[in-house]
Scaffold this motif. Structure first.
Motif, mmCIF file in Angstrom:
data_model
loop_
_atom_site.group_PDB
_atom_site.id
_atom_site.type_symbol
_atom_site.label_atom_id
_atom_site.label_comp_id
_atom_site.label_asym_id
_atom_site.label_seq_id
_atom_site.Cartn_x
_atom_site.Cartn_y
_atom_site.Cartn_z
ATOM 1 N N GLU A 51 1.223 -19.170 1.423
ATOM 2 C CA GLU A 51 0.183 -18.743 2.351
ATOM 3 C C GLU A 51 0.788 -17.937 3.507
ATOM 4 O O GLU A 51 0.264 -16.898 3.911
ATOM 5 C CB GLU A 51 -0.559 -19.973 2.892
ATOM 6 N N VAL A 52 1.921 -18.415 4.028
ATOM 7 C CA VAL A 52 2.605 -17.707 5.117
ATOM 8 C C VAL A 52 3.105 -16.351 4.633
ATOM 9 O O VAL A 52 2.936 -15.330 5.308
ATOM 10 C CB VAL A 52 3.774 -18.552 5.656
ATOM 11 N N ALA A 53 3.734 -16.334 3.462
ATOM 12 C CA ALA A 53 4.278 -15.084 2.923
ATOM 13 C C ALA A 53 3.174 -14.049 2.718
ATOM 14 O O ALA A 53 3.363 -12.850 2.969
ATOM 15 C CB ALA A 53 5.013 -15.349 1.619
ATOM 16 N N LEU A 54 1.997 -14.501 2.268
ATOM 17 C CA LEU A 54 0.867 -13.598 2.054
ATOM 18 C C LEU A 54 0.375 -13.006 3.378
ATOM 19 O O LEU A 54 0.085 -11.803 3.464
ATOM 20 C CB LEU A 54 -0.268 -14.353 1.363
ATOM 21 N N PHE A 55 0.297 -13.844 4.407
ATOM 22 C CA PHE A 55 -0.127 -13.368 5.723
ATOM 23 C C PHE A 55 0.864 -12.328 6.261
ATOM 24 O O PHE A 55 0.470 -11.280 6.782
ATOM 25 C CB PHE A 55 -0.225 -14.546 6.704
ATOM 26 N N VAL A 56 2.151 -12.624 6.132
ATOM 27 C CA VAL A 56 3.180 -11.706 6.631
ATOM 28 C C VAL A 56 3.101 -10.372 5.897
ATOM 29 O O VAL A 56 3.168 -9.300 6.507
ATOM 30 C CB VAL A 56 4.582 -12.334 6.469
ATOM 31 N N LYS A 57 2.931 -10.432 4.580
ATOM 32 C CA LYS A 57 2.862 -9.202 3.794
ATOM 33 C C LYS A 57 1.672 -8.342 4.210
ATOM 34 O O LYS A 57 1.759 -7.105 4.244
ATOM 35 C CB LYS A 57 2.760 -9.542 2.306
ATOM 36 N N LYS A 58 0.563 -8.998 4.562
ATOM 37 C CA LYS A 58 -0.645 -8.263 4.912
ATOM 38 C C LYS A 58 -0.629 -7.732 6.336
ATOM 39 O O LYS A 58 -1.046 -6.597 6.587
ATOM 40 C CB LYS A 58 -1.865 -9.168 4.719
ATOM 41 N N ASP A 65 7.323 -0.233 4.394
ATOM 42 C CA ASP A 65 5.916 -0.253 3.980
ATOM 43 C C ASP A 65 5.089 0.839 4.659
ATOM 44 O O ASP A 65 3.897 0.983 4.377
ATOM 45 C CB ASP A 65 5.288 -1.618 4.305
ATOM 46 N N TRP A 66 5.703 1.597 5.569
ATOM 47 C CA TRP A 66 4.930 2.539 6.366
ATOM 48 C C TRP A 66 4.286 3.643 5.523
ATOM 49 O O TRP A 66 3.169 4.074 5.801
ATOM 50 C CB TRP A 66 5.793 3.147 7.462
ATOM 51 N N ILE A 67 4.970 4.100 4.493
ATOM 52 C CA ILE A 67 4.394 5.144 3.633
ATOM 53 C C ILE A 67 3.107 4.631 2.992
ATOM 54 O O ILE A 67 2.091 5.340 2.923
ATOM 55 C CB ILE A 67 5.396 5.575 2.540
ATOM 56 N N SER A 68 3.131 3.387 2.536
ATOM 57 C CA SER A 68 1.940 2.796 1.934
ATOM 58 C C SER A 68 0.814 2.686 2.966
ATOM 59 O O SER A 68 -0.361 2.929 2.649
ATOM 60 C CB SER A 68 2.281 1.417 1.376
ATOM 61 N N GLU A 76 -6.910 7.068 1.668
ATOM 62 C CA GLU A 76 -7.903 6.116 1.188
ATOM 63 C C GLU A 76 -8.948 5.795 2.255
ATOM 64 O O GLU A 76 -9.845 4.977 2.028
ATOM 65 C CB GLU A 76 -7.205 4.841 0.706
ATOM 66 N N ASN A 77 -8.782 6.442 3.406
ATOM 67 C CA ASN A 77 -9.758 6.326 4.498
ATOM 68 C C ASN A 77 -10.015 4.873 4.909
ATOM 69 O O ASN A 77 -11.138 4.483 5.226
ATOM 70 C CB ASN A 77 -11.085 6.995 4.103
ATOM 71 N N THR A 100 3.655 5.041 20.381
ATOM 72 C CA THR A 100 4.712 4.957 19.380
ATOM 73 C C THR A 100 4.705 3.555 18.780
ATOM 74 O O THR A 100 4.286 2.587 19.430
ATOM 75 C CB THR A 100 6.101 5.231 19.984
ATOM 76 N N LEU A 101 5.164 3.456 17.554
ATOM 77 C CA LEU A 101 5.367 2.171 16.874
ATOM 78 C C LEU A 101 6.855 2.087 16.564
ATOM 79 O O LEU A 101 7.311 2.573 15.525
ATOM 80 C CB LEU A 101 4.529 2.088 15.593
ATOM 81 N N PRO A 102 7.644 1.503 17.479
ATOM 82 C CA PRO A 102 9.108 1.530 17.346
ATOM 83 C C PRO A 102 9.631 0.954 16.037
ATOM 84 O O PRO A 102 10.623 1.450 15.492
ATOM 85 C CB PRO A 102 9.577 0.694 18.545
ATOM 86 N N ASP A 103 8.987 -0.079 15.526
ATOM 87 C CA ASP A 103 9.485 -0.724 14.316
ATOM 88 C C ASP A 103 9.313 0.136 13.068
ATOM 89 O O ASP A 103 9.910 -0.142 12.024
ATOM 90 C CB ASP A 103 8.784 -2.066 14.093
ATOM 91 N N PHE A 104 8.482 1.183 13.169
ATOM 92 C CA PHE A 104 8.225 2.043 12.013
ATOM 93 C C PHE A 104 8.695 3.481 12.232
ATOM 94 O O PHE A 104 8.488 4.338 11.375
ATOM 95 C CB PHE A 104 6.732 2.036 11.670
#
Length: 480
Positions: A51-58, A65-68, A76-77, A100-104
């Motif tokens: 459950e935690v891993a799913l939340f983190v991934k989302k 993951d930034w390209i996605s 995909e709007n 800015t988003l420093p982590d990305f």
């Protein structure tokens, strides 16, 4: 410690060293880990890893993951919501607002904040250089028909400050009274993920806690030299969302204070502290230029860079590893450091020295397992303590100093003592609440020892300082 659970109730989580590998694989700092533990754990501290891993991934994506994410937003709007750091900027010439988003690695050239959105969230977004928040992102498509052409940009749609707990500072202060000093020291160690039972002496514990001085007191500047593996980077880089740890490399005047070319303030503007890691290997650029602006900032909390006047409450922490045989305050320890530190004027502006060799190297026995203060809650409390001036007033009333005291020594000792008072005895409201022996042993004497090492090192650079000691300061009414 069951006692911390009894008195802090909702502000504790069960920290289990067996889960460290799981959270390490997620790449999360402590304050985010504890947020997830609090969100997903049951009353016994158990949680579902899937459950935690799913939340983190989302909601907490990685840089790759930034390209996605861009694909979802642009093609995909979709509106995408993530938990991350964000920093805003206002263009002086055009008045346009961007972020800015420093982590990305997302720059202000790729983004925008529309005026209506800015009005809604500006009070929270302008509080510091970078702020953690849950943000919703959308897209403004390009318009090639306009004159001039309008480029496509990612836009901010919503912002919610990441502060999931009601950090009641007065409650925190009151609860301190339920613990002995030894118990409270253990509470602080657990809050920063360390097992108090893994330490052999109280000196080891108190030296570790002294690392938290710039977390609770504004403009405290310290230097720590230590062996590798004592957890310096972890404490300054993982515990608080309000601090900043640089990863060495080049720390120029532009990066640290103000970038003239980009017209952008540097590291020092925004966080509670800037910790410069691996200082022995850092390239500070032009030594004379950096020394001048650094000395000015350490002295006055202000700086001027090419006409830009800046001011900050951030402490500066210099962290370095030195050879085992050099770890002796009575010998010259700074020879391995950059030229910036080979001058007494800069050292004189540093409040104190932490002997990192008094802290044990990280091992399994030091990993916290048990109920402890939530790191997210604790880092918020420490941040709030920075604005509480009552402790400084208490120290002024308690401490007696000789009339001929060197003012830099006495002021810096009192400032460190104030930070230690906040950390160890936050429940005191006036000088009458203070146990004078405790204040002397846990606050004043450690502050004097930290400053004395600075004096010793100065004496090895310049004979003018040789043999000079800190002023013999004492606690009013104690051992008079």
């Amino acid at each position: 410690m069951e006692k911390v659970k009894e008195f802090f109730e909702e502000m504790v989580v069960y920290k289990d060293s067996k889960n460290n590998n799981f959270f390490a694989s997620l790449g999360l700092p402590s304050f985010l880990r504890d947020y997830l533990l609090k969100t997903f754990s049951d009353e016994d501290g158990n949680f579902d890893m899937d459950e935690v891993a799913l939340f983190v991934k989302k909601f907490i994506p990685k840089k790759e993951d930034w390209i996605s994410i861009k694909n979802k937003i642009i093609y995909e709007n979709e509106k995408v919501k993530i938990l991350t750091k964000i920093s805003v900027d206002i263009n002086i010439k055009t008045g346009e607002i961007s972020f800015t988003l420093p982590d990305f690695g997302v720059s202000e050239k790729e983004t925008m904040i529309e005026p209506a959105i800015w009005e809604q969230y500006k009070d929270e977004l302008v509080r510091s250089g970078e702020v953690w928040g849950i943000i919703k992102l959308g897209y403004r498509p390009p318009n090639d028909m306009a004159s001039p052409k309008i480029p496509g940009k990612i836009k901010l749609l919503e912002f919610k400050n990441f502060c999931p707990y009601n950090a009641d500072l007065e409650y925190y202060k009151d609860m301190r009274s339920n613990f002995t000093t030894r118990e409270w020291i253990d509470v602080l160690l657990g809050a920063i993920d360390y097992n108090p039972n893994g330490y052999e002496t109280s000196l080891q514990k108190l030296t570790m806690i002294s690392r938290l001085l710039p977390f609770v007191e504004k403009n405290v500047h310290i230097i720590e030299l230590a062996p590798k593996g004592t957890g310096k980077s972890y404490v300054f880089g993982q515990i608080s969302k309000n601090g900043m740890l640089t990863d060495g490399g080049k720390v120029s005047r532009a990066k640290m204070f103000y970038d003239v070319a980009r017209r952008k303030p540097g590291f020092i503007c925004g966080p509670d502290f800037v910790a410069i890691d691996e200082v022995k290997l850092v390239d500070f650029g032009n030594d004379n230029e950096m020394r001048s602006i650094m000395q000015g900032y350490l002295e006055r909390n202000k700086f001027n860079a090419n006409g830009f006047n800046g001011e900050s409450s951030a402490g500066v922490v210099f962290l370095g590893n030195i050879k085992q045989e050099s770890m002796d305050e009575y010998s010259y320890m700074l020879a391995e450091l950059p030229a910036l530190f080979q001058e007494t004027a800069l050292l004189d502006r540093i409040h104190g020295f932490i002997k990192g060799w008094d802290i044990p190297k990280m091992n399994d026995s030091l990993l916290m397992t048990g109920w402890a203060l939530n790191s997210e809650y604790f880092c918020t409390i420490m941040h709030d303590l920075r604005d509480d001036m009552t402790y400084s007033a208490i120290v002024e009333k308690l401490v007696v100093e000789p009339e001929d005291s060197y003012i830099r020594d006495s002021e810096k000792i009192k400032k460190v003592a104030t930070g230690l008072l906040k950390l160890l005895f936050p429940n005191v409201r006036s000088e009458y609440d203070v146990d004078k022996q405790d204040f002397n042993d846990y606050c004043l004497l450690p502050a004097m020892r930290m400053r004395r090492i600075i004096k010793l090192q100065q004496g090895m650079i310049d004979s003018e300082y040789k043999g000079k000691d800190v002023p013999p300061m004492r606690v009013r009414g104690y051992n008079d």
